[in-house]
Enzyme design. Structure first.
Site, PDB file in Angstrom:
ATOM      1  N   ASN A   1     -20.726  -6.106  -8.311  1.00  0.00           N
ATOM      2  CA  ASN A   1     -19.851  -7.197  -8.699  1.00  0.00           C
ATOM      3  C   ASN A   1     -18.764  -6.618  -9.619  1.00  0.00           C
ATOM      4  O   ASN A   1     -19.067  -6.086 -10.691  1.00  0.00           O
ATOM      5  CB  ASN A   1     -20.667  -8.262  -9.435  1.00  0.00           C
ATOM      6  CG  ASN A   1     -19.827  -9.462  -9.821  1.00  0.00           C
ATOM      7  OD1 ASN A   1     -18.603  -9.372  -9.977  1.00  0.00           O
ATOM      8  ND2 ASN A   1     -20.483 -10.582  -9.977  1.00  0.00           N
ATOM      9  N   ALA A   2     -17.523  -6.712  -9.193  1.00  0.00           N
ATOM     10  CA  ALA A   2     -16.433  -6.088  -9.939  1.00  0.00           C
ATOM     11  C   ALA A   2     -16.310  -6.666 -11.358  1.00  0.00           C
ATOM     12  O   ALA A   2     -15.957  -5.943 -12.295  1.00  0.00           O
ATOM     13  CB  ALA A   2     -15.125  -6.268  -9.189  1.00  0.00           C
TER      14      ALA A   2
ATOM     15  N   ARG B   1       0.841  -1.209   0.000  1.00  0.00           N
ATOM     16  CA  ARG B   1       0.000   0.000   0.000  1.00  0.00           C
ATOM     17  C   ARG B   1       0.867   1.246   0.000  1.00  0.00           C
ATOM     18  O   ARG B   1       0.561   2.240  -0.643  1.00  0.00           O
ATOM     19  CB  ARG B   1      -0.917  -0.011   1.232  1.00  0.00           C
ATOM     20  CG  ARG B   1      -1.943  -1.120   1.188  1.00  0.00           C
ATOM     21  CD  ARG B   1      -2.939  -1.005   2.335  1.00  0.00           C
ATOM     22  NE  ARG B   1      -3.757  -2.199   2.383  1.00  0.00           N
ATOM     23  CZ  ARG B   1      -3.690  -3.138   3.338  1.00  0.00           C
ATOM     24  NH1 ARG B   1      -2.857  -2.992   4.352  1.00  0.00           N
ATOM     25  NH2 ARG B   1      -4.461  -4.192   3.286  1.00  0.00           N
TER      26      ARG B   1
ATOM     27  N   PHE C   1     -12.345  -4.542  -5.730  1.00  0.00           N
ATOM     28  CA  PHE C   1     -12.112  -5.396  -4.558  1.00  0.00           C
ATOM     29  C   PHE C   1     -11.457  -4.584  -3.428  1.00  0.00           C
ATOM     30  O   PHE C   1     -10.420  -4.944  -2.897  1.00  0.00           O
ATOM     31  CB  PHE C   1     -11.240  -6.611  -4.914  1.00  0.00           C
ATOM     32  CG  PHE C   1     -11.685  -7.343  -6.148  1.00  0.00           C
ATOM     33  CD1 PHE C   1     -12.712  -8.285  -6.084  1.00  0.00           C
ATOM     34  CD2 PHE C   1     -11.100  -7.075  -7.384  1.00  0.00           C
ATOM     35  CE1 PHE C   1     -13.113  -8.967  -7.227  1.00  0.00           C
ATOM     36  CE2 PHE C   1     -11.505  -7.743  -8.533  1.00  0.00           C
ATOM     37  CZ  PHE C   1     -12.510  -8.688  -8.456  1.00  0.00           C
TER      38      PHE C   1
ATOM     39  N   ASP D   1      -7.218  -6.172  -6.229  1.00  0.00           N
ATOM     40  CA  ASP D   1      -6.757  -7.065  -5.150  1.00  0.00           C
ATOM     41  C   ASP D   1      -7.884  -8.042  -4.817  1.00  0.00           C
ATOM     42  O   ASP D   1      -8.507  -7.951  -3.763  1.00  0.00           O
ATOM     43  CB  ASP D   1      -6.358  -6.231  -3.922  1.00  0.00           C
ATOM     44  CG  ASP D   1      -5.797  -7.080  -2.792  1.00  0.00           C
ATOM     45  OD1 ASP D   1      -5.424  -8.246  -3.043  1.00  0.00           O
ATOM     46  OD2 ASP D   1      -5.739  -6.585  -1.653  1.00  0.00           O
TER      47      ASP D   1
ATOM     48  N   ASP E   1     -16.660  -2.738  -4.317  1.00  0.00           N
ATOM     49  CA  ASP E   1     -16.626  -4.013  -3.590  1.00  0.00           C
ATOM     50  C   ASP E   1     -18.042  -4.581  -3.583  1.00  0.00           C
ATOM     51  O   ASP E   1     -19.023  -3.843  -3.692  1.00  0.00           O
ATOM     52  CB  ASP E   1     -16.112  -3.840  -2.155  1.00  0.00           C
ATOM     53  CG  ASP E   1     -15.571  -5.151  -1.576  1.00  0.00           C
ATOM     54  OD1 ASP E   1     -14.349  -5.358  -1.610  1.00  0.00           O
ATOM     55  OD2 ASP E   1     -16.389  -5.974  -1.110  1.00  0.00           O
TER      56      ASP E   1
ATOM     57  N   CYS F   1      -3.614 -13.552  -4.202  1.00  0.00           N
ATOM     58  CA  CYS F   1      -3.286 -14.009  -2.842  1.00  0.00           C
ATOM     59  C   CYS F   1      -3.528 -15.499  -2.648  1.00  0.00           C
ATOM     60  O   CYS F   1      -3.808 -15.936  -1.541  1.00  0.00           O
ATOM     61  CB  CYS F   1      -4.069 -13.205  -1.819  1.00  0.00           C
ATOM     62  SG  CYS F   1      -5.842 -13.428  -1.965  1.00  0.00           S
TER      63      CYS F   1
HETATM   64  N1  SAH Z   1      -7.611  -4.728  -1.093  1.00  0.00           N
HETATM   65  C1  SAH Z   1      -8.213  -5.041   0.202  1.00  0.00           C
HETATM   66  C2  SAH Z   1      -8.465  -6.518   0.398  1.00  0.00           C
HETATM   67  C3  SAH Z   1      -9.377  -7.133  -0.626  1.00  0.00           C
HETATM   68  S1  SAH Z   1     -10.059  -8.647  -0.103  1.00  0.00           S
HETATM   69  C4  SAH Z   1      -7.330  -4.496   1.300  1.00  0.00           C
HETATM   70  O1  SAH Z   1      -6.203  -4.057   1.012  1.00  0.00           O
HETATM   71  O2  SAH Z   1      -7.738  -4.526   2.457  1.00  0.00           O
HETATM   72  C5  SAH Z   1     -11.124  -9.035  -1.422  1.00  0.00           C
HETATM   73  C6  SAH Z   1     -12.386  -8.212  -1.469  1.00  0.00           C
HETATM   74  O3  SAH Z   1     -13.077  -8.607  -2.657  1.00  0.00           O
HETATM   75  C7  SAH Z   1     -13.383  -8.442  -0.337  1.00  0.00           C
HETATM   76  O4  SAH Z   1     -13.672  -7.203   0.257  1.00  0.00           O
HETATM   77  C8  SAH Z   1     -14.643  -9.003  -1.008  1.00  0.00           C
HETATM   78  O5  SAH Z   1     -15.852  -8.480  -0.460  1.00  0.00           O
HETATM   79  C9  SAH Z   1     -14.468  -8.518  -2.417  1.00  0.00           C
HETATM   80  N2  SAH Z   1     -15.115  -9.299  -3.474  1.00  0.00           N
HETATM   81  C10 SAH Z   1     -15.127 -10.647  -3.643  1.00  0.00           C
HETATM   82  N3  SAH Z   1     -15.738 -10.968  -4.799  1.00  0.00           N
HETATM   83  C11 SAH Z   1     -16.116  -9.802  -5.376  1.00  0.00           C
HETATM   84  C12 SAH Z   1     -16.769  -9.456  -6.594  1.00  0.00           C
HETATM   85  N4  SAH Z   1     -17.141 -10.398  -7.462  1.00  0.00           N
HETATM   86  N5  SAH Z   1     -16.960  -8.152  -6.864  1.00  0.00           N
HETATM   87  C13 SAH Z   1     -16.561  -7.195  -6.009  1.00  0.00           C
HETATM   88  N6  SAH Z   1     -15.940  -7.459  -4.856  1.00  0.00           N
HETATM   89  C14 SAH Z   1     -15.720  -8.739  -4.533  1.00  0.00           C
END
Ligand code: SAH
Length: 390
Positions: free
Chosen positions: A273-274, A207, A223, A294, A245, A334
């Site tokens: 939904n991303a 970050r 995400f 991420d 998210d 990850c």
């Molecule tokens: N970048 C964040 C961690 C991300 S964890 C940090 O630094 O803290 C992954 C995230 O993806 C979660 O918040 C989860 O809610 C989200 N997620 C999972 N599937 C998703 C989708 N299809 N569309 C959008 N968000 C999603």
């Protein structure tokens, strides 16, 4: 002695490399007097002492070795191991917010312990480790002196070990939503309802690393969870960040985190939904200077690896299409099931399909409180890549 396991000769080569897991198929004979979770002695096919670990006949991972020495596995053993973990974190200056125990990489298979300021969160993800939960909590109190300990044992992997999904206090109760500080920014963390242990400590250096790439940039982040990268980008001088998210709960904290740091006017959050948004916006030819991705671990087992690769390819392809020339893709993975070389190939393939020329400008893995043991694949999981679109 609770039991004796004798290895098949063929298994010894793999285990000699240092891997602590013994699979059901690698065992020639087992005589165990106690129930699942018992600590057993492991012997080579030539009857030589091999190590000591805990046993679970319900799991494909039949034994996880705790030690290769002929030493008792008792309360003292756990106290000493946890002390070693804490001494290492102190030595490298990771004492405020950090992973205090990283399972197999800290020779404590199945145990995760995160520290957030005064509080600690633990996960005992295997039956054999779960049996030592009270000892572990006591050791943490004694060695680290937290103000409170919470267990997040609602992780689905516990079901493979025949364990129930539970969460709650292992100390006197305390408020489970509180602020932590990272890289000079403040973040609300909800350890009871957040994902995993509540906050993703493993990206803290990454970050920080985005700062030079997001200055004066219009950023899209997918995400975003509770908005850590978002806030870092805004603090580093991004003109605007659109963060997506799927979790309303995560976005509620993300908005609060942006406000808490006085950055809310340059951040907007979208619950969606991303995959859908990236597809739609790429088709609409929307443009950004920087895209940050991420996503969660798309693969949790080897069977899912191909669909994980397809998932990574798709989001990175769409993102690359939206990045203005000279801009950056900041992308992570990850899961240990997609190794670094495969991940880089996926990004190159995505760039070729998107007809973009790229160059790698930064490639990181995990911070030193999440050490990697090369012979234990599961310990190497984080890939963090920044490429520039030419
Ligand atoms: N970048 C964040 C961690 C991300 S964890 C940090 O630094 O803290 C992954 C995230 O993806 C979660 O918040 C989860 O809610 C989200 N997620 C999972 N599937 C998703 C989708 N299809 N569309 C959008 N968000 C999603």
């Amino acid at each position: 002695m609770a039991g004796k396991i004798i290895l098949k000769k063929e298994a010894e080569k793999r285990l000699r490399s240092g891997h602590p897991w013994i699979f059901a198929g690698e065992i020639a004979s087992e005589q165990v007097q106690e129930g699942p979770g018992a600590v057993v002695d492991v012997f080579s096919s030539a009857q030589k002492f091999w190590g000591r670990g805990y046993w679970n006949p319900q799991s494909q991972i039949r034994v996880r070795l705790l030690t290769r020495k002929d030493e008792p596995v008792n309360e003292d053993f756990f106290f000493r191991r946890i002390e070693q973990c804490w001494n290492y974190r102190k030595r490298i200056g990771y004492t405020e917010n950090c992973r205090v125990v990283f399972a197999e990489a800290d020779q404590l298979p199945g145990l995760i312990v995160d520290k957030f300021g005064d509080y600690m969160v633990i996960q005992t993800l295997s039956l054999g480790m779960d049996r030592w939960k009270a000892t572990i909590a006591e050791a943490l109190q004694h060695i680290v002196h937290p103000a409170g300990i919470y267990e997040r044992n609602d992780a689905p992997v516990r079901e493979l070990e025949g364990l129930p999904l539970v969460k709650g206090f292992l100390s006197a109760p305390f408020p489970t939503t509180f602020q932590i500080e990272e890289n000079g920014l403040k973040f609300w963390v909800d350890i009871a309802n957040g994902q995993k242990t509540g906050y993703f400590l493993d990206q803290h250096l990454n970050r920080q690393a985005i700062a030079p790439f997001v200055q004066d940039a219009e950023v899209l982040e997918a995400f975003c969870y509770t908005g850590s990268f978002t806030c870092h980008a805004a603090a580093a001088g991004a003109t605007h960040i659109t963060a997506i998210d799927a979790s309303a709960e995560a976005l509620r904290l993300a908005r609060e985190n942006a406000r808490l740091n006085g950055l809310a006017s340059r951040c907007s959050f979208l619950e969606a939904n991303a995959f859908d948004i990236l597809k739609q916006w790429a088709a609409e030819k929307r443009k950004f200077d920087v895209v940050i991705l991420d996503p969660p671990a798309f693969a949790k087992s080897r069977q899912q690896m191909q669909s994980a690769i397809t998932g990574y390819k798709e989001i990175n392809l769409r993102a690359l299409k939206m990045i203005r020339p000279g801009g950056f893709l900041i992308t992570s993975s990850c899961t240990n099931l997609v190794p670094a070389d495969v991940f880089l190939q996926i990004i190159q393939q995505a760039a070729s399909d998107a007809r973009r020329q790229i160059r790698q400008v930064l490639f990181h893995t995990q911070p030193p409180d999440h050490p990697i043991v090369w012979t234990i694949e599961s310990t190497a999981y984080l890939k963090f890549l920044i490429v520039q679109v030419l």
